[in-house]
Design a protein around this motif. Structure first.
Motif, short mmCIF file in Angstrom:
data_model
loop_
_atom_site.label_atom_id
_atom_site.label_comp_id
_atom_site.label_asym_id
_atom_site.label_seq_id
_atom_site.Cartn_x
_atom_site.Cartn_y
_atom_site.Cartn_z
N THR A 203 0.83 -1.20 0.00
CA THR A 203 0.00 0.00 0.00
C THR A 203 0.87 1.25 0.00
O THR A 203 1.71 1.42 0.88
N LEU A 204 0.66 2.10 -0.99
CA LEU A 204 1.40 3.35 -1.08
C LEU A 204 1.12 4.20 0.16
O LEU A 204 -0.03 4.40 0.53
N GLY A 205 2.16 4.67 0.83
CA GLY A 205 2.01 5.47 2.04
C GLY A 205 2.19 4.67 3.31
O GLY A 205 2.22 5.24 4.40
N ASN B 46 -7.22 4.39 1.99
CA ASN B 46 -6.92 3.64 0.78
C ASN B 46 -6.74 2.15 1.08
O ASN B 46 -7.06 1.30 0.26
N GLU C 76 -5.46 9.54 5.06
CA GLU C 76 -5.92 9.25 3.69
C GLU C 76 -5.33 7.93 3.18
O GLU C 76 -6.00 7.15 2.53
N VAL C 77 -4.08 7.69 3.50
CA VAL C 77 -3.43 6.44 3.12
C VAL C 77 -4.14 5.26 3.80
O VAL C 77 -4.37 4.22 3.18
N TRP D 289 1.56 4.68 9.13
CA TRP D 289 1.12 5.19 7.83
C TRP D 289 1.44 6.67 7.71
O TRP D 289 1.48 7.39 8.71
N LYS D 290 1.60 7.13 6.49
CA LYS D 290 1.92 8.52 6.23
C LYS D 290 0.84 9.47 6.76
O LYS D 290 1.14 10.49 7.37
#
Length: 99
Positions: free
Chosen positions: A33-35, A66, A62-63, A58-59
């Motif tokens: 997963t990006l982030g 996702n 919003e991440v 997580w960043k």
């Protein structure tokens, strides 16, 4: 950065098998997963049950959406979890990481 904390428990006889499942299935799912930043996967045996605590970093929120969906406070489970987990906690906890 946001920490997302999940807890689950298994029968003690499923302790090692569930650990392997998490290593082979869940961890790669998080990592793609990006982030996603990193994770800490903790386990112990208490009262003849296997306890698992997964802390993912997580960043931002919003991440996490996702990864987990719009209702990001709801725990995410895999179909295989039905074979191992003794209960399904509905929610996870989120914390802002400041240090």
């Amino acid at each position: 950065m946001i920490a997302r904390i999940w807890h689950g428990k298994t029968k003690v006889e499923d302790y090692e098998v569930y650990t392997e499942f998490m290593i082979k299935t869940a961890i790669p799912d998080y990592e793609k997963t990006l982030g996603f930043v990193k994770l800490s996967f903790l386990r112990n045996i208490k009262n003849n049950e296997g306890h698992f605590t997964l802390i993912t970093y997580w960043k931002n929120l919003e991440v996490i959406r996702n990864f987990a969906g719009e209702d990001f406070e709801k725990a995410k489970y895999y179909p295989e979890d039905e074979h191992f987990l003794l209960e399904f906690e509905e929610h996870v906890e989120h914390f802002e990481v400041f240090a």
